[in-house]
Design an enzyme around this catalytic site. Structure first.
Site, short mmCIF file in Angstrom:
data_model
loop_
_atom_site.label_atom_id
_atom_site.label_comp_id
_atom_site.label_asym_id
_atom_site.label_seq_id
_atom_site.Cartn_x
_atom_site.Cartn_y
_atom_site.Cartn_z
N ARG A 1 63.12 43.37 35.58
CA ARG A 1 62.48 41.66 35.50
C ARG A 1 62.94 40.57 36.78
NH1 ARG A 1 60.90 37.34 35.44
NH2 ARG A 1 60.90 35.29 34.65
N THR B 1 60.94 39.86 16.76
CA THR B 1 60.12 38.72 17.41
C THR B 1 59.83 38.20 16.44
OG1 THR B 1 58.72 37.15 18.31
CG2 THR B 1 57.45 39.70 17.68
N SER C 1 49.86 37.84 20.32
CA SER C 1 49.09 38.60 22.13
C SER C 1 49.62 39.89 22.09
CB SER C 1 50.91 37.65 22.66
OG SER C 1 51.76 38.64 22.34
N TYR D 1 52.50 41.22 23.83
CA TYR D 1 53.46 41.28 23.65
C TYR D 1 53.81 41.04 22.78
CZ TYR D 1 57.64 39.28 22.72
OH TYR D 1 58.84 39.35 22.18
N HIS D 2 53.21 40.47 21.72
CA HIS D 2 53.84 39.91 20.33
C HIS D 2 53.12 41.65 19.81
CE1 HIS D 2 54.46 36.68 20.76
NE2 HIS D 2 55.22 35.90 20.11
N LYS E 1 55.43 44.68 19.50
CA LYS E 1 56.87 44.35 18.31
C LYS E 1 56.57 44.64 17.01
CE LYS E 1 60.08 42.23 22.04
NZ LYS E 1 61.51 43.20 21.58
N THR F 1 54.15 19.44 29.59
CA THR F 1 52.74 20.23 29.08
C THR F 1 52.31 20.73 27.95
OG1 THR F 1 53.92 22.57 30.49
CG2 THR F 1 53.10 21.46 31.61
P1 NAD Z 1 64.37 39.89 30.25
O1 NAD Z 1 62.64 40.29 29.99
O2 NAD Z 1 64.99 38.36 31.04
O3 NAD Z 1 65.02 40.79 29.82
C1 NAD Z 1 64.83 42.09 29.40
C2 NAD Z 1 65.55 43.26 30.23
O4 NAD Z 1 65.19 44.68 29.71
C3 NAD Z 1 65.05 42.83 31.27
O5 NAD Z 1 66.36 42.59 32.25
C4 NAD Z 1 64.60 44.45 31.91
O6 NAD Z 1 64.60 44.55 33.57
C5 NAD Z 1 64.64 45.09 31.27
N1 NAD Z 1 64.20 46.05 30.71
C6 NAD Z 1 62.54 45.55 30.45
N2 NAD Z 1 62.35 47.26 30.65
C7 NAD Z 1 62.89 48.29 30.93
C8 NAD Z 1 62.88 49.54 31.20
N3 NAD Z 1 61.88 50.62 31.12
N4 NAD Z 1 64.32 50.01 31.41
C9 NAD Z 1 65.34 49.48 31.63
N5 NAD Z 1 65.18 47.62 31.25
C10 NAD Z 1 64.28 47.35 31.11
O7 NAD Z 1 64.05 38.54 28.56
P2 NAD Z 1 64.64 38.17 27.72
O8 NAD Z 1 64.57 37.10 27.22
O9 NAD Z 1 66.58 38.50 27.53
O10 NAD Z 1 64.36 38.65 26.57
C11 NAD Z 1 65.29 40.45 25.88
C12 NAD Z 1 64.97 40.50 24.22
O11 NAD Z 1 64.44 39.68 23.47
C13 NAD Z 1 62.86 41.63 23.95
O12 NAD Z 1 63.20 41.77 24.02
C14 NAD Z 1 62.21 40.39 23.80
O13 NAD Z 1 61.27 40.74 23.08
C15 NAD Z 1 63.26 39.36 22.83
N6 NAD Z 1 63.15 37.84 22.80
C16 NAD Z 1 63.35 37.08 23.69
C17 NAD Z 1 63.33 35.56 23.10
C18 NAD Z 1 63.06 34.34 23.83
O14 NAD Z 1 63.12 33.78 23.63
N7 NAD Z 1 63.44 34.76 25.67
C19 NAD Z 1 62.78 35.33 21.65
C20 NAD Z 1 62.64 36.77 21.18
C21 NAD Z 1 63.04 37.81 21.34
N1 USQ Z 2 53.80 26.02 24.88
C1 USQ Z 2 53.63 24.68 25.58
N2 USQ Z 2 53.34 23.91 26.45
C2 USQ Z 2 54.14 25.23 27.77
C3 USQ Z 2 54.33 26.21 27.13
C4 USQ Z 2 54.28 26.58 25.79
O1 USQ Z 2 52.72 23.82 24.81
O2 USQ Z 2 54.83 24.65 28.87
C5 USQ Z 2 52.80 26.51 23.22
C6 USQ Z 2 52.28 27.66 23.31
O3 USQ Z 2 50.96 27.59 23.67
C7 USQ Z 2 52.90 28.11 22.13
C8 USQ Z 2 54.18 27.76 22.25
O4 USQ Z 2 54.73 26.49 22.54
O5 USQ Z 2 51.71 27.44 21.21
C9 USQ Z 2 55.44 28.61 22.28
O6 USQ Z 2 54.84 29.10 23.05
P1 USQ Z 2 56.87 30.22 24.17
O7 USQ Z 2 56.23 30.81 25.20
O8 USQ Z 2 57.58 29.34 23.63
O9 USQ Z 2 56.61 31.08 22.91
P2 USQ Z 2 55.76 32.85 22.91
O10 USQ Z 2 54.98 32.77 24.09
O11 USQ Z 2 55.74 32.76 21.88
O12 USQ Z 2 57.75 33.58 23.04
C10 USQ Z 2 58.60 33.60 23.05
C11 USQ Z 2 59.35 34.78 24.08
C12 USQ Z 2 59.59 35.67 23.21
C13 USQ Z 2 59.71 35.74 21.85
C14 USQ Z 2 58.58 34.63 20.85
C15 USQ Z 2 59.47 34.00 19.76
O13 USQ Z 2 58.55 34.31 25.21
O14 USQ Z 2 59.84 36.85 23.95
O15 USQ Z 2 59.13 36.95 21.16
O16 USQ Z 2 58.80 33.37 22.01
S1 USQ Z 2 58.39 33.36 18.65
O17 USQ Z 2 57.72 32.51 19.27
O18 USQ Z 2 58.96 33.09 17.74
O19 USQ Z 2 57.14 34.40 18.05
#
Ligand code: NAD
Ligand code: USQ
Length: 416
Positions: A35, A145, A187, A189-190, A193, A261
């Site tokens: 990251r 997620t 996406s 990414y999603h 999951k 935004t």
């Molecule tokens: P982040 O990117 O800040 O942290 C992820 C960490 O995993 C980083 O430190 C990265 O270096 C490490 N990593 C990634 N790939 C790796 C690998 N191959 N080997 C070892 N380390 C690795 O993300 P976050 O926001 O902390 O999210 C953590 C988890 O929670 C994710 O799986 C994400 O999908 C989930 N999640 C996050 C949010 C959110 O809003 N941030 C919401 C829902 C779910």
């Molecule tokens: N959005 C805006 N303006 C912005 C940024 C985002 O309107 O400046 C909108 C996006 O279009 C989207 C919503 O806000 O409709 C959410 O976007 P986001 O970037 O906050 O969230 P998302 O891309 O869904 O991803 C984040 C985390 C991801 C996690 C997910 C949970 O990055 O790791 O899995 O939230 S969830 O949304 O419940 O699937």
């Protein structure tokens, strides 16, 4: 308990590690620091000044925290390293945060799509395979997620992972079953999951691994009780167009005087949870493992739902920020309702931090305090979901108009 926190250098993993160490658990952080390298790739950085892992660990001990250890390991590519680690350390539980978690980053280019799929399914499958190979009966808690469900609900609240269905047999008999709720990722990414979810179901069934999958909403906030104890323990705060999530972006934008935004109409409804509640949920999940042979436990880890334009209005009201409707770079429904069951965590003692309580504090204590570190050029979301959007062709002319309401995935809606 001895707990390995995979991805423990990240936004969720770091505060979760501190919280677990504070509860008296022995914490081993495993991370490949990817990251931090992605920040370099994007020319972006956390709004808050995050310390190196070495400094973080030393700072934690200097405020009286129980020592934590760190191992740098790529979980997606170094399978043997992972097996060795599990054999040597023999953790009682593994918390798995280690994935590429940005939806916009995962859509940037073919390279980013392939990296996200390879990395995320690589870490998850390597971990499952290594648990079987080592015979370790560790409880695996994974951060999934809410986005695996999509954001449409066919008129019902989204259940916690499993959907009750009735199947009509060829002979007219009716059989009731519970199936995994049909996935509908928005996406690449999603989508990873959703793949994780299948991997978990298989390994729980075939190898009796004990797995909890936390379907988490969007995190907001920065601090937890532990990250506040010393400036060097501060958590990351992403605000750039790829990694910044919507509410934290709005808070930061308000602090620097950048119009909020809102994508499209802002009619998108999403699930949210405060970062302090996230660490508490991880604690609760660890304390309530499934038994060997049980199916995967799935909890919806969210506390509130909000519509994007309502969040913008709220942040605008408390901070005098302007709201701007910008073209949506994503291929997503313009408007959706979202109703979610989250009783499991509430019944197990989670007391939600509500938006109304913490928002002002975040604007003042975090966003304004570090506003001078912001690079405003990094705010716009430039990652587009389709080739047509990338070429600047309006969605209508490309025949790819995003639906105005969210499709319900595998669930067919019947009107009476
Ligand atoms: P982040 O990117 O800040 O942290 C992820 C960490 O995993 C980083 O430190 C990265 O270096 C490490 N990593 C990634 N790939 C790796 C690998 N191959 N080997 C070892 N380390 C690795 O993300 P976050 O926001 O902390 O999210 C953590 C988890 O929670 C994710 O799986 C994400 O999908 C989930 N999640 C996050 C949010 C959110 O809003 N941030 C919401 C829902 C779910
Ligand atoms: N959005 C805006 N303006 C912005 C940024 C985002 O309107 O400046 C909108 C996006 O279009 C989207 C919503 O806000 O409709 C959410 O976007 P986001 O970037 O906050 O969230 P998302 O891309 O869904 O991803 C984040 C985390 C991801 C996690 C997910 C949970 O990055 O790791 O899995 O939230 S969830 O949304 O419940 O699937």
């Amino acid at each position: 308990m001895k707990i390995a926190v995979l991805g423990g250098d990240g936004f969720c993993g770091w505060p979760a590690s501190l919280h677990l160490a504070d509860l008296g658990h022995q914490v081993l952080i495993v991370d490949n620091l990817s990251r931090r390298r992605i920040d370099e790739e994007l020319g972006a950085s956390s709004l808050t000044p995050i310390a190196s892992m070495e400094e973080r660990l030393a700072a934690w001990e200097s405020v009286g925290g129980a020592p934590m250890r760190f191992v740098e390991l790529d979980l997606a590519t170094d399978y043997e390293g992972l097996v060795d680690l599990l054999r040597t350390e023999r953790p009682d539980a593994v918390v798995h945060f280690a994935e590429q978690r940005s939806a916009p980053y995962s859509m940037k280019s073919p390279r980013h799509k392939r990296y996200t799929v390879d990395n995320n399914t690589g870490t998850t499958h390597n971990l499952l395979c290594a648990l079987v190979e080592t015979g370790l009966d560790a409880h695996l808690v994974h951060l999934g997620t809410m986005g695996v469900y999509g954001y449409g609900t066919a008129g019902m609240s989204i259940p916690e992972g499993y959907l009750d269905v009735e199947i009509v047999g060829d002979d007219g008999s009716r059989v009731e079953q519970q199936i995994l709720y049909p996935t509908n990722p928005g996406s690449v990414y999603h989508m990873t999951k959703c793949l994780d979810q299948q991997l978990f179901a298989y390994y729980a069934k075939n190898d009796a691994l004990r797995i909890t999958d936390l379907h988490q909403g969007i995190i907001w906030g920065t601090h937890t009780d532990q990250t506040l104890r010393d400036e060097r323990l501060i958590n990351r705060f992403d605000y750039d167009g790829d990694y910044g999530t919507v509410l934290n972006r709005f808070l930061m934008q308000a602090a620097v005087g950048y119009p909020l935004t809102v994508h499209g109409t802002g009619g998108q409804t999403r699930a949210f949870i405060h970062i302090q509640d996230m660490v508490r949920c991880v604690e609760i999940a660890l304390a309530n493992p499934p038994a060997r042979g049980d199916r995967v436990k799935i909890f919806n880890q969210m506390t509130q739902t909000h519509r994007v334009r309502d969040l913008a209005e709220l942040v605008g009201r408390i901070s005098d920020a302007e709201v701007e409707l910008v073209p949506n770079p994503r291929h997503e429904a313009a408007e959706n309702e979202l109703h979610v069951h989250n009783e499991t965590f509430i019944d197990l003692g989670l007391e939600p931090t509500l938006l109304e309580e913490g928002l002002l504090m975040e604007v003042e204590d975090v966003a304004r305090r570090y506003a001078d570190r912001a690079d405003l050029d990094k705010i716009p979301c430039t990652s587009t979901w389709t080739a047509a959007q990338q070429a600047g062709v309006p969605a209508s002319r490309a025949g790819r108009t995003a639906p105005t309401t969210e499709p319900t995935g595998g669930i067919v809606e019947h009107s009476a």
